[in-house]
Design a protein around this motif. Structure first.
Motif, PDB file in Angstrom:
ATOM      1  N   VAL A  42      -7.238  -6.880  -7.289  1.00 34.63           N
ATOM      2  CA  VAL A  42      -6.980  -5.467  -7.607  1.00 34.63           C
ATOM      3  C   VAL A  42      -8.251  -4.639  -7.433  1.00 34.63           C
ATOM      4  N   SER A  45      -9.024  -4.206  -3.857  1.00 37.64           N
ATOM      5  CA  SER A  45      -8.006  -3.357  -3.227  1.00 37.64           C
ATOM      6  C   SER A  45      -8.272  -1.885  -3.480  1.00 37.64           C
ATOM      7  N   SER A  52      -6.304  -3.444   0.693  1.00 43.09           N
ATOM      8  CA  SER A  52      -5.174  -3.230  -0.221  1.00 43.09           C
ATOM      9  C   SER A  52      -3.847  -3.552   0.445  1.00 43.09           C
ATOM     10  N   CYS A  80      -1.707  -1.949  -8.495  1.00 44.92           N
ATOM     11  CA  CYS A  80      -1.827  -1.688  -7.047  1.00 44.92           C
ATOM     12  C   CYS A  80      -0.715  -0.757  -6.574  1.00 44.92           C
ATOM     13  N   ARG A  83      -1.311   2.752  -7.599  1.00 42.94           N
ATOM     14  CA  ARG A  83      -2.340   3.381  -6.763  1.00 42.94           C
ATOM     15  C   ARG A  83      -1.739   3.842  -5.445  1.00 42.94           C
TER      16      ARG A  83
END
Length: 170
Positions: A42, A45, A52, A80, A83
């Motif tokens: 994470v 990423s 990512s 993730c 995001r």
């Protein structure tokens, strides 16, 4: 380039200790602290958007070995995905594609493990689709498709399949 070679290439960007941790996690997830592995993936990423795109694939590979429980990876995977659902990421077609691909792969399982976070994620996705940010036509199509996919119980209805994939020959 074979799958093993691609994994090696992705792991090369880490320091030696982290490389060993990730290699071990990919080969024998039960022998490592999966929460530590998830946090490394994470963190990297969030710093490297090219990586990512691969982070979800790595996590997916790790959890599929020996039917390892996915519980320890649930929150990092959600992090993730959250995001990728931010407005700046939704402006990038590659990031929208990655978000949608990962939701197709593990969305249903994630929702079973933490439905509240999935609801929150889809609020972001819906808002991203509806808000007046300059999304490309492809990004809008992908977001709408994943919204409908979830609404239909993580399945593609025949009507949705015809609508979204009419250009793809059967």
């Amino acid at each position: 380039m074979g799958e093993a070679s691609r994994e090696e290439y992705k792991i090369q960007s880490f320091d030696a200790e982290t490389q060993q941790l990730l290699k071990t996690a990919l080969k024998d997830p039960g022998s490592v602290d999966l929460e530590k592995v998830a946090n490394v993936i994470v963190d990297h990423s969030l710093q490297d958007r090219v990586f990512s795109k691969e982070a979800g694939r790595m996590c997916y590979t790790i959890i599929q070995v020996n039917n390892m429980p996915m519980m320890v990876l649930v929150n990092p995977i959600y992090d993730c995905l959250f995001r990728l659902a931010q407005p700046d990421s939704l402006n990038e077609e590659e990031e929208v594609d990655c978000l949608v691909l990962q939701l197709h792969r593990v969305g249903e399982q994630l929702e079973k493990m933490n439905g509240q976070r999935m609801d929150e994620l889809f609020v972001l996705i819906r808002d991203g689709f509806l808000l007046p940010i300059s999304l490309s036509s492809l990004a809008k199509l992908l977001l709408l498709e994943i919204i409908e996919f979830r609404a239909a119980g993580w399945k593609t209805t025949p009507a949705a399949h015809k609508y979204y994939y009419s250009e793809v020959s059967d």
